[in-house]
Design a protein around this motif. Structure first.
Motif, PDB file in Angstrom:
ATOM      1  N   UNK A  13       7.874   4.614  10.298  1.00 31.82           N
ATOM      2  CA  UNK A  13       7.046   5.073  11.419  1.00 31.82           C
ATOM      3  C   UNK A  13       5.836   4.171  11.623  1.00 31.82           C
ATOM      4  N   UNK A  14       5.170   3.814  10.516  1.00 32.96           N
ATOM      5  CA  UNK A  14       3.953   3.000  10.612  1.00 32.96           C
ATOM      6  C   UNK A  14       4.263   1.593  11.097  1.00 32.96           C
ATOM      7  N   UNK A  15       5.337   1.005  10.581  1.00 35.82           N
ATOM      8  CA  UNK A  15       5.622  -0.383  10.928  1.00 35.82           C
ATOM      9  C   UNK A  15       6.110  -0.499  12.368  1.00 35.82           C
ATOM     10  N   UNK A  16       6.860   0.492  12.852  1.00 35.03           N
ATOM     11  CA  UNK A  16       7.315   0.431  14.245  1.00 35.03           C
ATOM     12  C   UNK A  16       6.157   0.687  15.204  1.00 35.03           C
ATOM     13  N   UNK A  17       5.220   1.538  14.794  1.00 34.86           N
ATOM     14  CA  UNK A  17       4.018   1.747  15.616  1.00 34.86           C
ATOM     15  C   UNK A  17       3.208   0.463  15.699  1.00 34.86           C
ATOM     16  N   UNK A  18       3.034  -0.222  14.561  1.00 34.09           N
ATOM     17  CA  UNK A  18       2.247  -1.457  14.556  1.00 34.09           C
ATOM     18  C   UNK A  18       2.951  -2.548  15.357  1.00 34.09           C
ATOM     19  N   UNK A  19       4.275  -2.610  15.253  1.00 31.58           N
ATOM     20  CA  UNK A  19       5.029  -3.608  16.018  1.00 31.58           C
ATOM     21  C   UNK A  19       4.848  -3.387  17.512  1.00 31.58           C
ATOM     22  N   UNK A  58       0.831  -1.208   0.000  1.00 31.84           N
ATOM     23  CA  UNK A  58       0.000   0.000   0.000  1.00 31.84           C
ATOM     24  C   UNK A  58       0.867   1.260   0.000  1.00 31.84           C
ATOM     25  N   UNK A  59       1.923   1.260   0.807  1.00 28.63           N
ATOM     26  CA  UNK A  59       2.786   2.432   0.901  1.00 28.63           C
ATOM     27  C   UNK A  59       3.515   2.699  -0.409  1.00 28.63           C
ATOM     28  N   UNK A  60       4.053   1.666  -1.027  1.00 30.33           N
ATOM     29  CA  UNK A  60       4.864   1.866  -2.227  1.00 30.33           C
ATOM     30  C   UNK A  60       4.026   2.171  -3.455  1.00 30.33           C
ATOM     31  N   UNK A  61       2.818   1.637  -3.528  1.00 29.80           N
ATOM     32  CA  UNK A  61       1.913   2.042  -4.616  1.00 29.80           C
ATOM     33  C   UNK A  61       1.590   3.524  -4.486  1.00 29.80           C
ATOM     34  N   UNK A  62       1.358   3.977  -3.249  1.00 30.93           N
ATOM     35  CA  UNK A  62       1.101   5.403  -3.019  1.00 30.93           C
ATOM     36  C   UNK A  62       2.299   6.248  -3.432  1.00 30.93           C
ATOM     37  N   UNK A  63       3.508   5.782  -3.141  1.00 29.69           N
ATOM     38  CA  UNK A  63       4.724   6.513  -3.520  1.00 29.69           C
ATOM     39  C   UNK A  63       4.828   6.618  -5.039  1.00 29.69           C
ATOM     40  N   UNK A  64       4.567   5.529  -5.740  1.00 25.71           N
ATOM     41  CA  UNK A  64       4.628   5.543  -7.201  1.00 25.71           C
ATOM     42  C   UNK A  64       3.637   6.549  -7.778  1.00 25.71           C
ATOM     43  N   UNK A  65       2.425   6.557  -7.260  1.00 21.97           N
ATOM     44  CA  UNK A  65       1.405   7.485  -7.753  1.00 21.97           C
ATOM     45  C   UNK A  65       1.784   8.932  -7.456  1.00 21.97           C
ATOM     46  N   UNK A  66       2.327   9.183  -6.255  1.00 19.57           N
ATOM     47  CA  UNK A  66       2.728  10.545  -5.893  1.00 19.57           C
ATOM     48  C   UNK A  66       3.932  11.014  -6.709  1.00 19.57           C
ATOM     49  N   UNK A  67       4.761  10.071  -7.161  1.00 20.86           N
ATOM     50  CA  UNK A  67       5.887  10.449  -8.015  1.00 20.86           C
ATOM     51  C   UNK A  67       5.456  10.723  -9.450  1.00 20.86           C
ATOM     52  N   UNK A 114      10.014   9.750  -2.410  1.00 19.98           N
ATOM     53  CA  UNK A 114      10.540   8.415  -2.109  1.00 19.98           C
ATOM     54  C   UNK A 114      11.074   8.344  -0.682  1.00 19.98           C
ATOM     55  N   UNK A 115      11.845   9.351  -0.286  1.00 22.93           N
ATOM     56  CA  UNK A 115      12.353   9.388   1.089  1.00 22.93           C
ATOM     57  C   UNK A 115      11.194   9.482   2.077  1.00 22.93           C
ATOM     58  N   UNK A 116      10.190  10.289   1.744  1.00 21.76           N
ATOM     59  CA  UNK A 116       9.008  10.375   2.603  1.00 21.76           C
ATOM     60  C   UNK A 116       8.329   9.032   2.771  1.00 21.76           C
ATOM     61  N   UNK A 117       8.294   8.249   1.691  1.00 19.25           N
ATOM     62  CA  UNK A 117       7.714   6.910   1.776  1.00 19.25           C
ATOM     63  C   UNK A 117       8.503   6.001   2.702  1.00 19.25           C
ATOM     64  N   UNK A 118       9.833   6.059   2.611  1.00 17.77           N
ATOM     65  CA  UNK A 118      10.669   5.236   3.505  1.00 17.77           C
ATOM     66  C   UNK A 118      10.406   5.588   4.969  1.00 17.77           C
ATOM     67  N   UNK A 119      10.376   6.880   5.251  1.00 14.65           N
ATOM     68  CA  UNK A 119      10.206   7.318   6.642  1.00 14.65           C
ATOM     69  C   UNK A 119       8.797   7.019   7.143  1.00 14.65           C
ATOM     70  N   UNK A 120       7.793   7.180   6.270  1.00 14.06           N
ATOM     71  CA  UNK A 120       6.411   6.882   6.663  1.00 14.06           C
ATOM     72  C   UNK A 120       6.245   5.396   6.951  1.00 14.06           C
TER      73      UNK A 120
END
Length: 287
Positions: A265-271, A114-123, A256-262
């Motif tokens: 953040x999301x995965x560490x919150x879920x963990x 979901x995150x990377x598809x969003x990054x592709x569309x935003x790019x 792209x960098x925003x996607x990495x950081x997002x």
């Protein structure tokens, strides 16, 4: 007969190589052996390329030999190095539980997609879905398992074994993270400053995720989906860019960098919400 490895309950991911069998020279030996495994994977890729007479980098099949060569050598090679050099289960490179946590891996793949598809569309890129045909889908499906294991192999090397090995010297994971980031960049041979900057952020974000989740599941998922989507864009557009010649615009770099950081953040919150294990408990056993 089962024997216990040296990790005590509460040992974090980056210190999994600091067992009773630790010696000061073992991180250097691990680095040498990882280089040998990489070379074997590349050599296997060249053999496959010659055997099947595939021009390097040509679409759709020219990239498959190298991807396949690394896919079948890196993960087994890293796990064997951990077993032989550190005398610990190879699974301790996967996570603090000594194995891949499959339910968690599934969540990571979903969020990464979901995150990377969003990054592709935003790019501003597209997957050209209107032009997708069954014939174009065949290469994507053939590449899929190889891309997953090739990306996993790179994570096992750069965010796994190398970070753990150098942490045996320094105890902090971040010196090893910087060394592995430099080696990761050299392995990919990018020249565009914006892509290099994005690469550094990507690598350090993957180390952060690994430490905060106690394993490589999230980084394997993110790296795999990233590579698969990049290949899908190339296959649907019919345009292949040599890795070293790729370039980013400022917008593409920022997104792209925003996607990495997002994702981090999301995965560490879920963990944290799932109370995912970040340390070994109890000490792992091996046969």
């Amino acid at each position: 007969m089962a024997t216990r490895i040296g990790q005590l309950p509460g040992t974090p991911y980056h210190l999994q190589a600091k067992t009773a069998a630790y010696r000061w020279w073992k991180p250097l030996l691990a680095l040498v052996l990882v280089s040998v495994v990489f070379a074997l994977g590349q050599a296997l890729g060249l053999v496959l390329q010659v055997v099947f007479d595939l021009p390097e980098g040509s679409l759709p099949w020219g990239m498959l030999p190298l991807v396949a060569g690394l896919a079948v050598t890196l993960v087994p090679g890293v796990m064997l190095i951990a077993r032989v050099v550190d005398r610990r289960p190879g699974g301790t490179v996967s996570s603090v539980l000594g194995r891949i946590r499959l339910p968690w891996l599934g969540w990571c793949f979903l969020i990464a997609a979901l995150m990377l598809v969003a990054v592709i569309l935003l790019r501003g890129e597209t997957l050209a879905l209107s032009s997708v045909t069954p014939l174009k889908l065949v290469p994507v499906l053939v590449y899929l398992p190889f891309i997953v294991f090739q990306a996993a192999g790179e994570e096992y090397v750069f965010r796994g074994l190398l970070v753990q090995s150098f942490a045996s010297w320094f105890r902090t994971p971040w010196i090893g993270a910087l060394i592995s980031t430099a080696l990761f960049g050299l392995a990919h041979d990018y020249s565009d400053p914006m892509i290099i900057a994005e690469f550094v952020v990507f690598s350090l974000a993957m180390v952060w995720i690994t430490l905060r989740t106690g394993g490589l599941e999230a980084t394997v998922a993110y790296h795999s989906i990233n590579n698969l989507l990049a290949l899908s864009v190339e296959l649907t557009s019919g345009v292949h860019t040599e890795q070293g010649a790729a370039q980013f615009t400022p917008r593409e770099m920022i997104v792209t960098i925003g996607g990495h950081l997002a994702f981090a953040a999301l995965i560490t919150w879920l963990a944290a919400r799932k109370d995912l294990a970040r340390t070994a408990s109890p000490a792992i056993e091996q046969e």
